[in-house]
Design an enzyme around this catalytic site. Structure first.
Site, PDB file in Angstrom:
ATOM      1  N   LYS A 172       0.888  -1.167   0.000  1.00 26.06           N
ATOM      2  CA  LYS A 172       0.000   0.000   0.000  1.00 26.06           C
ATOM      3  C   LYS A 172       0.922   1.212   0.000  1.00 26.06           C
ATOM      4  O   LYS A 172       1.438   1.627   1.042  1.00 26.06           O
ATOM      5  CB  LYS A 172      -0.886  -0.022   1.243  1.00 26.06           C
ATOM      6  N   GLU A 247       9.978   1.495  10.409  1.00 18.56           N
ATOM      7  CA  GLU A 247      11.037   2.427  10.001  1.00 18.56           C
ATOM      8  C   GLU A 247      10.429   3.815  10.091  1.00 18.56           C
ATOM      9  O   GLU A 247       9.640   4.215   9.227  1.00 18.56           O
ATOM     10  CB  GLU A 247      11.482   2.138   8.559  1.00 18.56           C
ATOM     11  N   CYS A 281      14.299  10.334   6.049  1.00 19.59           N
ATOM     12  CA  CYS A 281      14.225  10.032   7.475  1.00 19.59           C
ATOM     13  C   CYS A 281      15.598  10.155   8.127  1.00 19.59           C
ATOM     14  O   CYS A 281      15.722  10.520   9.285  1.00 19.59           O
ATOM     15  CB  CYS A 281      13.671   8.633   7.669  1.00 19.59           C
ATOM     16  N   GLU A 376      10.950  16.402  14.171  1.00 21.83           N
ATOM     17  CA  GLU A 376      11.320  16.147  12.778  1.00 21.83           C
ATOM     18  C   GLU A 376      10.534  17.116  11.888  1.00 21.83           C
ATOM     19  O   GLU A 376       9.303  17.138  11.920  1.00 21.83           O
ATOM     20  CB  GLU A 376      10.978  14.710  12.395  1.00 21.83           C
TER      21      GLU A 376
END
Ligand code: NAD
Length: 477
Positions: A172, A247, A281, A376
Site C-alpha cells: 500500500k 522504520e 528520514c 522532525e
C-alpha cells in the site's frame, strides 16, 4: 487525465468504491493523475491472491527466483527514464535524483537475487543420535506500507528481501506517490513473477492501509512512515501478535569536531539536510559544532547552502501539507528566537511555478531542547548547536527521542570510534554522510523504530526460524 488502478494477481483491478483520488504534482501544484481508492474489499482480494501465490512462489527453485530478480532489475534499468518520469510527476524531484533512486531500487533486486536461498540455516551438534538443523521459513503474506519521500525505493527496499525470503507481498504505497510502485509490480509480472506474488492496493491509510494491517491473513507488516502512524500500526500488530518492522522518523545529529577537514565536513553537512529537500528520514538536521570553529563552519555552511539551486538541484516539498508544515516551523523558529543564517522562507521558485519550494535553511542560536531541535521537520532545515567537549557532543547527540543516524567528522581515529560507540543510533557515518548501500543494515533506535531493512539482516526480519530435531538410529540401538 490518467487513472491508476490497483495491481492484483498480475492484472489491473478497479476499486470497489468506484472512487478515485487526485494526486498533485508538487512542482506545479496541479493534478498529475487520479488513483484508485481501495477499501477492505480490495485488500481482501489482494491478500487472497497473495496467499494463493505463496505455494507457487515456493515451488520455484531459489536460483530460478534469483534469475527473475535479475530480470526485474534489468527491466527497471531499461525503463529507468519512464520510471523516473512517473516518480518526478508526483514528487517533483530533479531528474538526476529520480534516476539515482531507480538505479538504487534495481540494486535491491540484484542484491537479494544474488542472496536467494541464503542464509538457509545451521546444523547443531546436539548429540550423536540426533540430527538437528534450523531452516529459515517465510511468514506468508507480508503487508508493506510506504511513505511519499522516495516511493519506489521504499517499495523495493521492503519487497526485494520479503520476496527473496519466500513471502508474497501486498503493498500500500502513499496515496500521494503511488504510480512508480504500481509500475514496479507490473514489471515484475512482465518478467515472469507468478500472478499474486507482487500486488499493490492503492488508497488512503484509513481505507486501504488500515484494512491491510488488520487483515487476518497478513502475517507480518513492514511499515515506513511517521511515528504517529507507526504507533497505531504497532498496537494493531501487538493485538494480532504478528511481527512488524517500523522504520520511522529521525532528527539525526551530525557532529563536526575541531580537527575535522572543514570543507569536506560542511559539504557533507549540506548534502545531509538538503538531499531530497530534507525529506529523508536519515537527514542530518542537528549540526553539532565545536565552539572553537562555530563561526567558520556557519560561514562556510551559508556559502555552500547558497549554491544549492532550488528547482533544478533541490526539488519541492512533496505534499501541500508538508509545504505548510515547514512554513509552520519557520514561524516556530521565529517564536523560539532562532536566527536564520540563511533561508527561513518560501523560495522564489514557488511563486514562479506554483510548486511547493522552500529555501534551504540554516538556523543558529538554537537550544537542543527547543521544538526546532527536537521535532522532525522533514524539510531542508538544519539547526547549528555548539559544544565544548566530546562528552557534551555525545550527550547532545543522544538527547533526542529519535535514534536513526548520526555523523562524526574528525581526523582522529580513536575519537571517531569511541564517539561512534557511544551514539544511540542505528547507523553512524564517519567523515561521510549517505543513506548507506543496499548491503548496510538500516533501522532505528528509540522512536525511530525497530527491525532492520537492507543487508542480510532484512532477510532475517522477513523469515522465521524452524528447528528440526531428528532422532537417529545408531549402531547398537
Ligand atoms: P505517514 O505515516 O503519514 O504515512 C505512511 C504510510 O502509512 C502511507 O502509505 C499512509 O497512507 C499509511 N497510513 C497512514 N495511516 C495509516 C493507518 N492508520 N493504517 C495503515 N496505514 C496508514 O508518513 P508520511 O507522511 O507518508 O511519511 C513521512 C514520514 O515517514 C516521516 O516521519 C519520515 O521520517 C518517515 N520515513 C521513515 C523512513 C525510514 O526508513 N525510517 C523512510 C522514509 C520516511
Amino acid at each position: 487525465m490518467d487513472k491508476l488502478d490497483h495491481w492484483v494477481s498480475g492484472a489491473s483491478l478497479a476499486p470497489s468504491t468506484d472512487d478515485y483520488l487526485p494526486v498533485t504534482d508538487p512542482a506545479t501544484g496541479t493534478t498529475a493523475r487520479h488513483i484508485a481508492v481501495g477499501d477492505e474489499r480490495d485488500v481482501d482480494v489482494a491478500v487472497a491472491s497473495a496467499a494463493a501465490a505463496v505455494e507457487a512462489w515456493r515451488q520455484i527453485p531459489a536460483l530460478m527466483k534469483g534469475r527473475l530478480f535479475a530480470e526485474l532489475a534489468r527491466a527497471m534499468r531499461t525503463e529507468a527514464a519512464e520510471l523516473a518520469a512517473l516518480e518526478i510527476s508526483e514528487t517533483g524531484k530533479p531528474q538526476a535524483l529520480a534516476l539515482g533512486e531507480i538505479e538504487n531500487s534495481a540494486t535491491y533486486f540484484d542484491f537479494y537475487g544474488g542472496l536467494m536461498g541464503m542464509p538457509s540455516g545451521d546444523t547443531l551438534d546436539v548429540a550423536p543420535d540426533q540430527h538437528v538443523y534450523t531452516r529459515r521459513e517465510p511468514f506468508g503474506v507480508i503487508g508493506v506500507i510506504t511513505p511519499w519521500n522516495v516511493p519506489i525505493n521504499q517499495a523495493a527496499r521492503a519487497c526485494a528481501p520479503a520476496l527473496a525470503a519466500g513471502n508474497t507481498v501486498v503493498v500500500k504505497p502513499s496515496e500521494s506517490t503511488s504510480s512508480s510502485t504500481v509500475r514496479l509490480a507490473q514489471l515484475a509480472s512482465e518478467v515472469g513473477f507468478p500472478p499474486g506474488v507482487f500486488n499493490v492496493v492503492l488508497g488512503t491509510g484509513q481505507s486501504a492501509g488500515a484494512a491491510l494491517v488488520t487483515h487476518p491473513t497478513v502475517a507480518k507488516v513492514a511499515f515506513t512512515g511517521s511515528v504517529q502512524t507507526g504507533r497505531v500500526i504497532g498496537k494493531i500488530a501487538a493485538e494480532r501478535i504478528i511481527p512488524v518492522t517500523l522504520e520511522l522518523g529521525g532528527k539525526s545529529a551530525n557532529i563536526i569536531f575541531a580537527d575535522a577537514d572543514l570543507d569536506t565536513a560542511v559539504d557533507g553537512a549540506v548534502k545531509a539536510f538538503t538531499a531530497n529537500a530534507g525529506q529523508v528520514c536519515s537527514a542530518g538536521t542537528r549540526l553539532l559544532v565545536h565552539r572553537s570553529i562555530q563561526d567558520e563552519v556557519v560561514g562556510k555552511l551559508v556559502d555552500r547552502t547558497a549554491r544549492v539551486r532550488v528547482g533544478d538541484e533541490m526539488g519541492p516539498l512533496i505534499t501541500r501539507d508538508q509545504f505548510h508544515r515547514v512554513q509552520e516551523f519557520f514561524k516556530i523558529a521565529e517564536s523560539e528566537g532562532a536566527h536564520a543564517a540563511t533561508g527561513g522562507t518560501v523560495a522564489a521558485t514557488a511563486n514562479e511555478t506554483g510548486g511547493f519550494y522552500v529555501d534551504p535553511t540554516v538556523y543558529t542560536g538554537v537550544d537542543n531542547s527547543s521544538r526546532l531541535a527536537q521535532e522532525e521537520i522533514f524539510g531542508p532545515v538544519v539547526v547549528v548547536i555548539p559544544f565544548d567537549t566530546d562528552d557534551e557532543a555525545v550527550t547532545l547527540a543522544n538527547d533526542s527521542d529519535y535514534g536513526l543516524v548520526a555523523g562524526v567528522w574528525t581526523r582522529d581515529v580513536s575519537r571517531a570510534l569511541t564517539v561512534s560507540d557511544r551514539l544511540r543510533a542505528g547507523q553512524v557515518f564517519v567523515n561521510t554522510w549517505s543513506t548507506g548501500s543496499v548491503q548496510t543494515p538500516f533501522g532505528g533506535w528509540k522512536n525511530s523504530g525497530y527491525g532492520r531493512e537492507k543487508g542480510v539482516e532484512a532477510l532475517h526480519h522477513y523469515s522465521q526460524v524452524k528447528c528440526v530435531t531428528v532422532k537417529l538410529d545408531t549402531p547398537g540401538d
